[in-house]
Design a protein around this motif. Sequence first.
Motif, PDB file in Angstrom:
ATOM      1  N   MET A   1       0.844  -1.183   0.000  1.00 54.01           N
ATOM      2  CA  MET A   1       0.000   0.000   0.000  1.00 54.01           C
ATOM      3  C   MET A   1       0.886   1.242   0.000  1.00 54.01           C
ATOM      4  N   THR A   2       0.359   2.316  -0.590  1.00 50.25           N
ATOM      5  CA  THR A   2       1.108   3.566  -0.670  1.00 50.25           C
ATOM      6  C   THR A   2       0.269   4.725  -0.150  1.00 50.25           C
ATOM      7  N   CYS A   3       0.952   5.829   0.157  1.00 48.71           N
ATOM      8  CA  CYS A   3       0.297   7.051   0.628  1.00 48.71           C
ATOM      9  C   CYS A   3      -0.523   7.664  -0.504  1.00 48.71           C
ATOM     10  N   HIS A   4      -1.708   8.109  -0.180  1.00 45.03           N
ATOM     11  CA  HIS A   4      -2.598   8.739  -1.154  1.00 45.03           C
ATOM     12  C   HIS A   4      -1.969  10.007  -1.748  1.00 45.03           C
ATOM     13  N   TYR A   5      -1.132  10.703  -0.989  1.00 47.01           N
ATOM     14  CA  TYR A   5      -0.589  11.995  -1.432  1.00 47.01           C
ATOM     15  C   TYR A   5       0.787  11.888  -2.081  1.00 47.01           C
ATOM     16  N   CYS A   6       1.738  11.210  -1.429  1.00 44.25           N
ATOM     17  CA  CYS A   6       3.104  11.165  -1.980  1.00 44.25           C
ATOM     18  C   CYS A   6       3.399   9.887  -2.756  1.00 44.25           C
ATOM     19  N   GLN A   7       2.495   8.921  -2.704  1.00 38.63           N
ATOM     20  CA  GLN A   7       2.631   7.646  -3.415  1.00 38.63           C
ATOM     21  C   GLN A   7       3.787   6.779  -2.927  1.00 38.63           C
ATOM     22  N   ARG A   8       4.388   7.136  -1.791  1.00 34.32           N
ATOM     23  CA  ARG A   8       5.467   6.317  -1.241  1.00 34.32           C
ATOM     24  C   ARG A   8       4.867   5.171  -0.435  1.00 34.32           C
ATOM     25  N   PRO A   9       5.575   4.043  -0.376  1.00 28.95           N
ATOM     26  CA  PRO A   9       5.063   2.935   0.439  1.00 28.95           C
ATOM     27  C   PRO A   9       5.166   3.276   1.924  1.00 28.95           C
ATOM     28  N   PHE A  10       4.280   2.682   2.702  1.00 31.42           N
ATOM     29  CA  PHE A  10       4.330   2.851   4.149  1.00 31.42           C
ATOM     30  C   PHE A  10       5.505   2.054   4.694  1.00 31.42           C
ATOM     31  N   THR A  11       6.221   2.649   5.641  1.00 28.26           N
ATOM     32  CA  THR A  11       7.370   2.024   6.285  1.00 28.26           C
ATOM     33  C   THR A  11       7.306   2.369   7.769  1.00 28.26           C
ATOM     34  N   PRO A  12       8.193   1.798   8.574  1.00 30.06           N
ATOM     35  CA  PRO A  12       8.195   2.190   9.988  1.00 30.06           C
ATOM     36  C   PRO A  12       8.430   3.689  10.204  1.00 30.06           C
ATOM     37  N   SER A  13       9.200   4.323   9.321  1.00 31.05           N
ATOM     38  CA  SER A  13       9.428   5.767   9.456  1.00 31.05           C
ATOM     39  C   SER A  13       8.346   6.595   8.753  1.00 31.05           C
TER      40      SER A  13
END
Length: 95
Positions: A1-13
């Motif tokens: 899954m990725t962020c709706h805004y930046c399209q980066r994947p979710f990570t611990p940070s």
Amino acid sequence: MTCHYCQRPFTPSRPQTTDHKIPKSRGGTNHPDNLVDACYPCNQDKADLTEQEYRTFLALVACGHSRPYAWQLARDDDEAPRITRRPSEPAVAAE
């Protein structure tokens, strides 16, 4: 899954959060159509901007505007504080 805004994947940070496209403080609801998955940094940056205002903010920052100035320009309501000078102009001391 990725962020709706930046399209980066979710990570611990960049943990996953739920964001309101139209903030509740500005009349948004908890209806599923108003909720998106966003990373924590984007959710914090967005604050009480609408989705469109936040996308404008991101574009202004990418063009080199300072984050506070871009946030004020992107905010689309009459209650938002406005900068009354261009960023390149020196501030004039009040007399």
